[in-house]
Scaffold this motif. Structure first.
Motif, short mmCIF file in Angstrom:
data_model
loop_
_atom_site.label_atom_id
_atom_site.label_comp_id
_atom_site.label_asym_id
_atom_site.label_seq_id
_atom_site.Cartn_x
_atom_site.Cartn_y
_atom_site.Cartn_z
N PRO A 23 0.68 -1.40 0.19
CA PRO A 23 -0.32 0.01 -0.02
C PRO A 23 1.32 1.69 -0.02
N ALA A 24 0.91 2.70 -0.68
CA ALA A 24 1.46 3.31 -0.94
C ALA A 24 1.54 3.92 0.81
N ASP A 25 0.27 4.13 1.41
CA ASP A 25 0.75 5.05 2.31
C ASP A 25 1.03 3.53 3.38
N ASP A 26 1.34 2.44 3.23
CA ASP A 26 1.63 1.83 4.39
C ASP A 26 3.44 0.08 3.70
N PRO A 27 4.58 0.86 3.39
CA PRO A 27 4.50 -0.58 2.55
C PRO A 27 4.80 -1.52 3.82
N ALA A 28 5.74 -1.52 4.95
CA ALA A 28 5.06 -2.42 5.72
C ALA A 28 4.59 -3.48 5.39
N HIS A 29 4.04 -3.22 5.18
CA HIS A 29 2.17 -4.48 4.67
C HIS A 29 2.31 -4.70 3.36
N ALA A 30 2.81 -5.54 2.95
CA ALA A 30 3.42 -5.89 1.83
C ALA A 30 3.05 -7.47 1.51
N ASN A 31 3.23 -7.51 -0.03
CA ASN A 31 3.51 -8.82 -0.70
C ASN A 31 4.47 -9.35 -2.11
N LEU A 32 5.17 -10.03 -0.88
CA LEU A 32 5.89 -10.46 -1.80
C LEU A 32 5.69 -10.84 -3.10
N ILE A 33 6.01 -11.17 -4.53
CA ILE A 33 6.06 -12.81 -4.83
C ILE A 33 6.93 -12.93 -6.27
N PHE A 34 7.50 -14.50 -6.46
CA PHE A 34 8.02 -14.42 -7.17
C PHE A 34 7.94 -16.02 -7.54
N GLU A 35 9.05 -16.50 -8.44
CA GLU A 35 8.66 -17.82 -9.68
C GLU A 35 9.89 -18.45 -8.78
N VAL A 36 10.00 -19.61 -9.43
CA VAL A 36 10.98 -20.26 -9.02
C VAL A 36 11.40 -20.91 -10.22
N THR A 73 1.91 -14.40 6.02
CA THR A 73 1.59 -15.77 5.24
C THR A 73 2.23 -16.17 4.47
N VAL A 74 2.57 -17.31 4.40
CA VAL A 74 3.98 -17.76 3.30
C VAL A 74 2.97 -19.08 2.32
N VAL A 75 2.59 -18.22 0.75
CA VAL A 75 1.64 -19.41 -0.13
C VAL A 75 2.97 -19.86 -0.99
N LEU A 76 3.38 -21.80 -1.12
CA LEU A 76 4.20 -22.15 -1.90
C LEU A 76 3.09 -23.13 -2.69
N GLY A 77 3.10 -22.04 -4.26
CA GLY A 77 2.27 -22.61 -5.44
C GLY A 77 2.98 -24.20 -6.07
N LEU A 78 2.45 -24.89 -6.45
CA LEU A 78 3.02 -26.06 -6.64
C LEU A 78 2.40 -25.90 -8.30
N ALA A 79 3.14 -26.90 -9.34
CA ALA A 79 2.79 -27.25 -10.46
C ALA A 79 1.46 -28.45 -10.60
N SER A 80 1.09 -28.86 -11.79
CA SER A 80 0.01 -29.47 -12.28
C SER A 80 0.37 -30.85 -11.12
N ASP A 81 1.70 -31.47 -11.22
CA ASP A 81 2.06 -32.85 -10.76
C ASP A 81 1.65 -32.91 -9.43
N ASN A 82 1.82 -31.19 -8.81
CA ASN A 82 1.15 -31.24 -6.80
C ASN A 82 2.14 -31.40 -6.66
N VAL A 83 3.55 -31.72 -6.62
CA VAL A 83 5.29 -31.13 -5.71
C VAL A 83 5.63 -30.29 -6.03
N THR A 84 5.80 -30.58 -7.57
CA THR A 84 6.88 -29.53 -7.75
C THR A 84 6.41 -27.56 -7.23
N LEU A 85 7.23 -26.71 -6.56
CA LEU A 85 7.34 -26.22 -6.44
C LEU A 85 7.67 -24.67 -7.85
N THR A 86 7.05 -24.27 -7.74
CA THR A 86 6.46 -23.06 -8.82
C THR A 86 6.51 -21.80 -8.29
N TYR A 87 5.95 -21.02 -7.42
CA TYR A 87 5.88 -19.86 -6.93
C TYR A 87 6.06 -19.47 -5.29
N VAL A 88 6.60 -17.95 -4.40
CA VAL A 88 6.77 -18.35 -3.12
C VAL A 88 5.33 -16.82 -3.66
#
Length: 134
Positions: free
Chosen positions: A62-75, A114-129
């Protein structure tokens, strides 16, 4: 797996408004913030989290609160396989049956994030965080 777990835990302990610390943790350079509606967004093309190469790194806050953020990246493949629970309170969510492109993911509270670990369609391979600090 233990190295990945500790890398994520270390990343969640960094305040997301401390961009220099994030750059150091991810071995990257997040660009200058650009305004996207009511939020600021910083982007980097590539980086590293421990032994994993990551790409499409985005930090949204949020522009008014940079400490409350979301970091997203692909593996970048080859990734790691997540066959079992990583943190005690982790929950595995299956793909949503009504959404054809839906993928499974793990969700957990790690430190104050809160950490979300996204998986590929094989249900086990990490694709994003995705890491959300509030």
């Amino acid at each position: 797996m233990e190295r990945f777990k500790s890398d994520i835990e270390r990343l969640t302990s960094v305040r997301f408004d401390d961009v220099d610390a994030l750059n150091e943790q991810l071995h990257t350079h997040l660009g200058e913030p650009t305004r996207q509606g009511l939020r600021d967004e910083r982007i980097a093309e590539r980086g590293m989290l421990g032994d994993l190469e990551v790409r499409n790194i985005t930090l949204r806050s949020p522009a008014d609160d940079p400490a409350h953020a979301n970091l997203i990246f692909e593996v970048v493949p080859p990734s790691i396989v997540l066959k079992e629970i990583i943190w005690e309170d982790s929950t595995l969510y299956p793909p949503h049956p009504d959404a054809p492109d839906s993928r499974p993911y793990w969700s957990a509270q790690v430190n104050s994030a809160t950490v979300v670990l996204g998986l590929a369609s094989d249900n086990v391979t990490l694709t994003y965080v995705s890491i959300r600090q509030r």
